[in-house]
Design a protein around this motif. Structure first.
Motif, PDB file in Angstrom:
ATOM      1  N   ASP A   1      -4.871  31.940   7.057  1.00  0.00           N
ATOM      2  CA  ASP A   1      -4.420  32.831   7.379  1.00  0.00           C
ATOM      3  C   ASP A   1      -2.407  32.959   7.329  1.00  0.00           C
ATOM      4  N   GLY A   2      -2.385  32.604   8.300  1.00  0.00           N
ATOM      5  CA  GLY A   2      -1.308  33.247   8.916  1.00  0.00           C
ATOM      6  C   GLY A   2       0.191  32.128   8.135  1.00  0.00           C
ATOM      7  N   ASN A   3      -0.316  30.646   7.833  1.00  0.00           N
ATOM      8  CA  ASN A   3       0.404  30.125   6.918  1.00  0.00           C
ATOM      9  C   ASN A   3       0.008  30.581   5.724  1.00  0.00           C
ATOM     10  N   THR A   4      -1.352  31.318   5.332  1.00  0.00           N
ATOM     11  CA  THR A   4      -1.170  31.495   3.581  1.00  0.00           C
ATOM     12  C   THR A   4      -0.450  32.923   3.310  1.00  0.00           C
ATOM     13  N   ASN A   5      -0.554  34.016   3.917  1.00  0.00           N
ATOM     14  CA  ASN A   5       0.447  35.273   4.384  1.00  0.00           C
ATOM     15  C   ASN A   5       1.854  35.047   2.955  1.00  0.00           C
ATOM     16  N   PRO A   6       2.487  33.841   3.762  1.00  0.00           N
ATOM     17  CA  PRO A   6       3.659  34.602   2.898  1.00  0.00           C
ATOM     18  C   PRO A   6       3.818  34.239   1.248  1.00  0.00           C
ATOM     19  N   LEU A   7       2.488  33.087   0.947  1.00  0.00           N
ATOM     20  CA  LEU A   7       2.432  33.056   0.002  1.00  0.00           C
ATOM     21  C   LEU A   7       1.962  34.172  -0.680  1.00  0.00           C
ATOM     22  N   ARG A   8       0.911  34.473  -0.264  1.00  0.00           N
ATOM     23  CA  ARG A   8       0.085  35.892  -1.538  1.00  0.00           C
ATOM     24  C   ARG A   8       0.843  37.037  -0.934  1.00  0.00           C
ATOM     25  N   ARG A   9       2.039  37.256  -0.323  1.00  0.00           N
ATOM     26  CA  ARG A   9       2.918  38.292  -0.293  1.00  0.00           C
ATOM     27  C   ARG A   9       3.941  37.675  -1.603  1.00  0.00           C
ATOM     28  N   ALA A  10       3.776  37.415  -2.241  1.00  0.00           N
ATOM     29  CA  ALA A  10       4.901  36.804  -2.693  1.00  0.00           C
ATOM     30  C   ALA A  10       4.736  36.517  -3.498  1.00  0.00           C
ATOM     31  N   PHE A  11       3.213  36.256  -4.060  1.00  0.00           N
ATOM     32  CA  PHE A  11       2.448  36.057  -5.361  1.00  0.00           C
ATOM     33  C   PHE A  11       2.118  37.078  -6.098  1.00  0.00           C
ATOM     34  N   LEU A  12       1.758  37.919  -5.078  1.00  0.00           N
ATOM     35  CA  LEU A  12       1.518  39.685  -5.198  1.00  0.00           C
ATOM     36  C   LEU A  12       2.869  40.389  -6.449  1.00  0.00           C
ATOM     37  N   ALA A  13       4.331  40.271  -5.231  1.00  0.00           N
ATOM     38  CA  ALA A  13       4.920  40.834  -5.874  1.00  0.00           C
ATOM     39  C   ALA A  13       5.774  39.723  -6.980  1.00  0.00           C
ATOM     40  N   TRP A  14       5.259  38.711  -6.553  1.00  0.00           N
ATOM     41  CA  TRP A  14       5.643  37.919  -8.615  1.00  0.00           C
ATOM     42  C   TRP A  14       4.717  38.325  -9.980  1.00  0.00           C
ATOM     43  N   CYS A  15       3.233  38.571  -9.391  1.00  0.00           N
ATOM     44  CA  CYS A  15       3.027  39.333 -10.475  1.00  0.00           C
ATOM     45  C   CYS A  15       3.490  40.857 -10.883  1.00  0.00           C
ATOM     46  N   ASP A  16       3.129  41.881  -9.668  1.00  0.00           N
ATOM     47  CA  ASP A  16       3.816  42.794 -10.308  1.00  0.00           C
ATOM     48  C   ASP A  16       5.022  43.029 -10.717  1.00  0.00           C
TER      49      ASP A  16
ATOM     50  N   THR B   1       1.291  25.051 -18.775  1.00  0.00           N
ATOM     51  CA  THR B   1      -0.164  24.585 -18.548  1.00  0.00           C
ATOM     52  C   THR B   1      -0.782  23.748 -17.595  1.00  0.00           C
ATOM     53  N   GLU B   2      -0.023  23.298 -16.538  1.00  0.00           N
ATOM     54  CA  GLU B   2      -0.347  23.380 -15.064  1.00  0.00           C
ATOM     55  C   GLU B   2       0.988  23.169 -14.580  1.00  0.00           C
ATOM     56  N   CYS B   3       1.028  23.617 -12.585  1.00  0.00           N
ATOM     57  CA  CYS B   3       2.089  24.139 -12.805  1.00  0.00           C
ATOM     58  C   CYS B   3       1.675  23.754 -10.736  1.00  0.00           C
ATOM     59  N   TYR B   4       2.482  22.418  -9.823  1.00  0.00           N
ATOM     60  CA  TYR B   4       2.064  22.327  -8.723  1.00  0.00           C
ATOM     61  C   TYR B   4       3.255  22.890  -7.523  1.00  0.00           C
ATOM     62  N   ILE B   5       3.312  23.876  -6.797  1.00  0.00           N
ATOM     63  CA  ILE B   5       4.522  24.420  -6.018  1.00  0.00           C
ATOM     64  C   ILE B   5       3.901  23.118  -5.162  1.00  0.00           C
ATOM     65  N   TYR B   6       5.239  23.272  -3.900  1.00  0.00           N
ATOM     66  CA  TYR B   6       4.301  22.293  -3.287  1.00  0.00           C
ATOM     67  C   TYR B   6       5.768  22.738  -1.845  1.00  0.00           C
ATOM     68  N   MET B   7       4.968  22.508  -0.465  1.00  0.00           N
ATOM     69  CA  MET B   7       5.335  23.216   0.409  1.00  0.00           C
ATOM     70  C   MET B   7       6.020  21.634   1.837  1.00  0.00           C
TER      71      MET B   7
ATOM     72  N   GLU C   1      -0.089  20.712  -1.187  1.00  0.00           N
ATOM     73  CA  GLU C   1      -0.125  22.323  -2.250  1.00  0.00           C
ATOM     74  C   GLU C   1       0.557  23.587  -1.438  1.00  0.00           C
ATOM     75  N   CYS C   2       1.437  24.004  -2.468  1.00  0.00           N
ATOM     76  CA  CYS C   2       1.967  25.753  -1.955  1.00  0.00           C
ATOM     77  C   CYS C   2       1.185  27.043  -3.160  1.00  0.00           C
ATOM     78  N   ILE C   3       1.108  26.299  -4.015  1.00  0.00           N
ATOM     79  CA  ILE C   3       0.155  26.922  -5.072  1.00  0.00           C
ATOM     80  C   ILE C   3       0.632  26.415  -5.980  1.00  0.00           C
ATOM     81  N   SER C   4      -0.850  25.849  -6.634  1.00  0.00           N
ATOM     82  CA  SER C   4      -1.463  25.598  -8.198  1.00  0.00           C
ATOM     83  C   SER C   4      -1.654  26.185  -8.879  1.00  0.00           C
TER      84      SER C   4
ATOM     85  N   GLY D   1      -5.024  25.931  -0.383  1.00  0.00           N
ATOM     86  CA  GLY D   1      -6.296  25.508   0.438  1.00  0.00           C
ATOM     87  C   GLY D   1      -6.577  25.020   1.689  1.00  0.00           C
ATOM     88  N   TRP D   2      -5.896  24.077   2.559  1.00  0.00           N
ATOM     89  CA  TRP D   2      -5.384  23.042   3.591  1.00  0.00           C
ATOM     90  C   TRP D   2      -4.971  24.220   4.469  1.00  0.00           C
ATOM     91  N   ALA D   3      -4.474  25.437   4.927  1.00  0.00           N
ATOM     92  CA  ALA D   3      -3.611  25.927   5.942  1.00  0.00           C
ATOM     93  C   ALA D   3      -4.678  27.383   6.065  1.00  0.00           C
TER      94      ALA D   3
END
Length: 135
Positions: free
Chosen positions: A108-123, A75-81, A90-93, A104-106
């Motif tokens: 693009d360079g610091n967010t890109n690895p999160l974005r790549r992982a999230f896209l792969a995870w959705c797939d 129902t909710e989940c918070y992953i941290y780094m 916050e990493c992904i919430s 939201g604090w980061a």
């Protein structure tokens, strides 16, 4: 663009749209799926740290805050780094209201690895990799 010269993989809004277009909802996600996401995140962070894409060496926190419905789906989940100068940012919430946040604090360079992982995870989930086999 980040201060380190790395172009964004995509925007955070595009990530949210990708999640939706893949037919995913919080009812698609259980604790095992979050663990898979964490493994994917750590792998991407390690690669980005080595490539110098991230401004500092960042790792996932061992702490994950998760609330689940009676059916076991989140129902909710918070992953941290963590980094040398901060812990548990916050990493992904996955917020209770359906909003998915991405560091939201980061920049693009610091967010890109999160974005790549999230896209792969959705797939992965959309292709039936989730615990319920439906994605």
């Amino acid at each position: 663009m980040s201060c380190r010269g790395f172009e964004p993989v995509c925007t955070n809004n595009e990530l949210r749209e990708y999640f939706s277009v893949k037919g995913l909802t919080y009812d698609s996600i259980d604790e095992g799926d979050i663990l898979i996401l964490c493994m994917m995140l750590q792998k991407e962070l390690k690669k980005s740290n080595k490539a110098g894409e991230t401004s500092v060496t960042m790792t996932l926190s061992k702490r994950v805050d998760m609330k689940k419905a009676t059916n076991g789906h989140i129902t909710e989940c918070y992953i941290y780094m963590n980094a040398h100068y901060f812990t548990r940012r916050e990493c992904i919430s996955f917020n209770r209201d359906g909003w998915i946040g991405f560091a939201g604090w980061a920049d693009d360079g610091n967010t890109n690895p999160l974005r790549r992982a999230f896209l792969a995870w959705c797939d992965y989930l959309a292709e039936g990799g989730g615990a319920d086999g439906k994605g």
